[in-house]
Scaffold this active site. Structure first.
Site, PDB file in Angstrom:
ATOM      1  N   LYS A 113     -36.668 -14.687  -2.212  1.00 18.89           N
ATOM      2  CA  LYS A 113     -35.783 -15.784  -2.616  1.00 18.89           C
ATOM      3  C   LYS A 113     -36.131 -16.330  -3.995  1.00 18.89           C
ATOM      4  O   LYS A 113     -35.252 -16.738  -4.745  1.00 18.89           O
ATOM      5  CB  LYS A 113     -35.790 -16.901  -1.578  1.00 18.89           C
ATOM      6  CG  LYS A 113     -35.108 -16.479  -0.299  1.00 18.89           C
ATOM      7  CD  LYS A 113     -34.704 -17.674   0.534  1.00 18.89           C
ATOM      8  CE  LYS A 113     -33.823 -17.221   1.697  1.00 18.89           C
ATOM      9  NZ  LYS A 113     -33.624 -18.252   2.689  1.00 18.89           N
ATOM     10  N   LYS A 196     -31.016  -5.186   3.961  1.00 18.08           N
ATOM     11  CA  LYS A 196     -30.657  -6.010   5.119  1.00 18.08           C
ATOM     12  C   LYS A 196     -29.272  -6.622   4.932  1.00 18.08           C
ATOM     13  O   LYS A 196     -28.922  -7.017   3.819  1.00 18.08           O
ATOM     14  CB  LYS A 196     -31.704  -7.120   5.227  1.00 18.08           C
ATOM     15  CG  LYS A 196     -31.748  -7.832   6.531  1.00 18.08           C
ATOM     16  CD  LYS A 196     -32.843  -8.894   6.518  1.00 18.08           C
ATOM     17  CE  LYS A 196     -32.506 -10.052   5.607  1.00 18.08           C
ATOM     18  NZ  LYS A 196     -33.337 -11.224   5.747  1.00 18.08           N
ATOM     19  N   LYS A 199     -26.611 -13.111   4.146  1.00 14.81           N
ATOM     20  CA  LYS A 199     -25.577 -14.080   3.780  1.00 14.81           C
ATOM     21  C   LYS A 199     -25.386 -14.125   2.274  1.00 14.81           C
ATOM     22  O   LYS A 199     -24.333 -14.485   1.784  1.00 14.81           O
ATOM     23  CB  LYS A 199     -26.013 -15.484   4.220  1.00 14.81           C
ATOM     24  CG  LYS A 199     -26.243 -15.659   5.672  1.00 14.81           C
ATOM     25  CD  LYS A 199     -26.867 -17.041   5.929  1.00 14.81           C
ATOM     26  CE  LYS A 199     -27.401 -17.153   7.338  1.00 14.81           C
ATOM     27  NZ  LYS A 199     -28.122 -18.385   7.612  1.00 14.81           N
TER      28      LYS A 199
HETATM   29  P1  TYM Z   1     -31.752 -17.253   9.073  1.00 16.21           P
HETATM   30  O1  TYM Z   1     -30.866 -18.468   9.056  1.00 16.21           O
HETATM   31  O2  TYM Z   1     -31.904 -16.479   7.822  1.00 16.21           O
HETATM   32  O3  TYM Z   1     -31.249 -16.260  10.181  1.00 16.21           O
HETATM   33  C1  TYM Z   1     -30.976 -16.680  11.517  1.00 16.21           C
HETATM   34  C2  TYM Z   1     -31.388 -15.599  12.501  1.00 16.21           C
HETATM   35  O4  TYM Z   1     -30.666 -14.381  12.234  1.00 16.21           O
HETATM   36  C3  TYM Z   1     -31.592 -13.300  12.123  1.00 16.21           C
HETATM   37  N1  TYM Z   1     -31.080 -12.343  11.123  1.00 16.21           N
HETATM   38  C4  TYM Z   1     -30.928 -11.027  11.359  1.00 16.21           C
HETATM   39  N2  TYM Z   1     -31.174 -10.268  12.446  1.00 16.21           N
HETATM   40  C5  TYM Z   1     -30.896  -8.939  12.361  1.00 16.21           C
HETATM   41  N3  TYM Z   1     -30.387  -8.358  11.236  1.00 16.21           N
HETATM   42  C6  TYM Z   1     -30.128  -9.071  10.122  1.00 16.21           C
HETATM   43  N4  TYM Z   1     -29.609  -8.493   9.040  1.00 16.21           N
HETATM   44  C7  TYM Z   1     -30.395 -10.478  10.143  1.00 16.21           C
HETATM   45  N5  TYM Z   1     -30.264 -11.487   9.238  1.00 16.21           N
HETATM   46  C8  TYM Z   1     -30.684 -12.612   9.856  1.00 16.21           C
HETATM   47  C9  TYM Z   1     -32.889 -13.947  11.649  1.00 16.21           C
HETATM   48  O5  TYM Z   1     -34.007 -13.143  11.961  1.00 16.21           O
HETATM   49  C10 TYM Z   1     -32.881 -15.238  12.425  1.00 16.21           C
HETATM   50  O6  TYM Z   1     -33.378 -15.057  13.727  1.00 16.21           O
HETATM   51  N6  TYM Z   1     -36.428 -19.070   8.900  1.00 16.21           N
HETATM   52  C11 TYM Z   1     -35.266 -18.877   9.756  1.00 16.21           C
HETATM   53  C12 TYM Z   1     -34.731 -20.154  10.328  1.00 16.21           C
HETATM   54  C13 TYM Z   1     -35.706 -20.997  11.070  1.00 16.21           C
HETATM   55  C14 TYM Z   1     -36.202 -20.757  12.377  1.00 16.21           C
HETATM   56  C15 TYM Z   1     -37.037 -21.861  12.676  1.00 16.21           C
HETATM   57  C16 TYM Z   1     -36.002 -19.710  13.278  1.00 16.21           C
HETATM   58  C17 TYM Z   1     -36.247 -22.183  10.648  1.00 16.21           C
HETATM   59  N7  TYM Z   1     -37.026 -22.706  11.612  1.00 16.21           N
HETATM   60  C18 TYM Z   1     -37.712 -21.950  13.907  1.00 16.21           C
HETATM   61  C19 TYM Z   1     -36.695 -19.817  14.514  1.00 16.21           C
HETATM   62  C20 TYM Z   1     -37.521 -20.896  14.809  1.00 16.21           C
HETATM   63  C21 TYM Z   1     -34.165 -18.234   8.929  1.00 16.21           C
HETATM   64  O7  TYM Z   1     -34.125 -18.343   7.734  1.00 16.21           O
HETATM   65  O8  TYM Z   1     -33.181 -17.649   9.663  1.00 16.21           O
END
Ligand code: TYM
Length: 334
Positions: A113, A196, A199
Site C-alpha cells: 500500500k 490478487k 478493490k
Molecule cells: P479487506 O477489507 O481487504 O478484505 C476483507 C476480506 O476479504 C478477503 N479478501 C480475499 N479473499 C480471497 N481472495 C481475494 N482476492 C481477496 N481479497 C480480499 C480478505 O482476506 C479479508 O478476509 N485487514 C483486513 C480487515 C480487518 C480485519 C480485522 C479482518 C481489520 N480488522 C479483524 C479480520 C479481523 C482487510 O484489509 O480486509
C-alpha cells in the site's frame, strides 16, 4: 463455544474475492453454537486517502452486503468499528507498546500500500496491524475467518497476544486461530492470474463486484484472460496456468464442488464451453445478493438499527476486556 470475529474495510465495492475468501465462510459459520461478530472496519479505511462524504454511506453499504450475502442479524452481531472506536483505539495503544517495529517492517500489506513512497506514508497505515490485533483480541475471538492475504496479520495478532500474556504472567488473551477456508482463499484478477483480485486494481474488468449487473458479470467473464489450451483433466494440469486455475477455483467455490470435481466435469473442453457455464453460475449466486442489497439500502434506518444493536453487543464484550487489561497492566483505579 467458538467466538468468531472478522471484518472488511468500507473502501470501494466488495468483490468476488471478498465474497469467496471471507463472506461466504462467515455465513456458513453461523449457528452451530458459534457466537459471530462481523465488523465494518471503517477506522482501517481511513489509513489511505478516502472520501469524507462517502465514508458513512460506504459503511452502511458493507453492512448491507453482509446481510444480503446471508449474515443474519438475529444470529450474528454486525457493527461498525468506529462505534466502539474508543475501546479499539485504547487497546491498540496498549498493544502498540508491545509490538516490535521489526515485525511491522515485515508486513507485506504495508509495503504494497505504501509503495515506493514509504517515507511519506502515514503512521496509521504502518500501525494498521496493531489496530487489527486490537479488533480481534478485544473480543477474545477464538477464530478469525479471512482470506489468505490476512494470514500475516493474524500471525502478528497471536504474537502480540503471547507477548502480553508472557509479560504480565497471565494467560489472559485468547490466541485466535485464522480460518482460511474453502477452495478460493486467494481469488486472482481476471486480467492477470498472478495478481490478487483487489478493490484498488485500476481495471474494473479485473474483478467482479457484488454490485455488477448480470450483463457486466457475463461480459467480464467472457473477456477474462485465458490461455490457448483446453482445460486439463487433472488438478495438477492447472500448474503453470494461473488464469485457468483461477477460473476453476472460482467455479469450485461458487458451486460447492472441489477443484477435482470441476476439472473432471470440464476435462478437455475449451474455455468457450466453460466460460458461459461459469458466468451462469456467478450470476445465479451474485444477482440475488445485489438485489437484496438494493432493497436493504432503500431502508437505511433498518440497517442503522441493526448496527446500533450490534455496537451495543460489541461494547458489552469489549468494555470488560479493556478494563481487565488496564488492571493487569497496573493502571490507577479507585
Ligand atoms: P479487506 O477489507 O481487504 O478484505 C476483507 C476480506 O476479504 C478477503 N479478501 C480475499 N479473499 C480471497 N481472495 C481475494 N482476492 C481477496 N481479497 C480480499 C480478505 O482476506 C479479508 O478476509 N485487514 C483486513 C480487515 C480487518 C480485519 C480485522 C479482518 C481489520 N480488522 C479483524 C479480520 C479481523 C482487510 O484489509 O480486509
Amino acid at each position: 463455544m467458538k467466538r468468531i470475529l472478522s471484518g472488511m474495510q468500507p473502501t470501494y465495492q466488495l468483490h468476488l474475492g471478498n465474497y469467496l475468501g471471507a463472506l461466504q465462510n462467515w455465513v456458513n459459520l453461523q449457528g452451530t453454537g458459534n457466537q459471530c461478530l462481523y465488523c465494518v472496519v471503517d477506522m482501517h479505511a481511513i489509513t489511505m486517502p478516502y472520501e469524507r462524504d462517502g465514508l458513512s454511506k460506504a459503511s452502511r453499504e458493507i453492512a448491507a452486503a453482509y446481510i444480503a450475502a446471508g449474515v443474519d442479524p438475529a444470529q450474528s452481531s454486525i457493527f461498525v468499528q468506529s462505534a466502539v472506536g474508543d475501546l479499539h483505539a485504547e487497546l491498540m495503544w496498549y498493544l502498540a507498546t508491545m509490538t516490535q517495529l521489526g515485525k511491522l517492517d515485515r508486513m507485506t500489506q504495508f509495503k504494497d500500500k505504501a509503495g515506493k513512497n514509504a517515507e511519506k506514508a502515514g503512521l496509521g497505515l504502518y500501525a494498521y496491524p496493531v489496530l487489527m490485533a486490537a479488533d480481534i483480541l478485544i473480543y477474545q475471538a477464538t477464530h478469525v475467518p479471512v482470506g489468505e492475504d490476512q494470514k500475516q496479520h493474524l500471525e502478528l495478532t497471536r504474537d502480540v497476544a503471547s507477548t502480553f500474556n508472557h509479560r504480565y504472567g497471565r494467560d489472559f488473551f485468547t490466541l485466535p486461530d485464522p480460518m482460511i477456508m474453502g477452495e478460493a482463499t486467494r481469488v486472482m484478477s481476471l486480467r492477470d492470474g498472478t495478481q490478487k483480485m483487489s478493490k484498488s486494481a485500476e481495471s474494473d474488468l479485473s474483478r467482479i463486484n457484488l454490485t455488477d449487473t448480470p450483463d457486466m458479470i457475463a461480459d467480464k467473464i467472457k473477456r477474462a484472460k485465458t490461455d490457448p489450451l483446453a482445460l486439463p483433466d487433472t488438478v495438477d494440469g492447472l500448474e503453470g496456468r494461473p488464469e485457468a486455475a483461477n477460473l476453476i477455483t472460482i467455479y469450485a467455490a461458487l458451486s460447492g464442488l472441489t477443484k477435482a470435481q470441476v476439472v473432471a466435469e470440464f476435462a478437455g473442453k475449451p474455455f468457450s464451453d466453460f466460460k458461459p457455464k461459469l458466468a451462469e453460475l456467478t450470476v445465479a449466486k451474485i444477482a440475488p445478493i445485489t438485489e437484496k442489497m438494493r432493497h436493504l439500502l432503500a431502508e437505511p434506518q433498518e440497517i442503522d438499527a441493526i448496527l446500533v444493536k450490534g455496537a451495543e453487543t460489541a461494547r458489552s464484550i469489549a468494555a470488560p476486556v479493556v478494563a481487565e487489561v488496564k488492571d493487569i497492566m497496573g493502571f490507577w483505579k479507585v
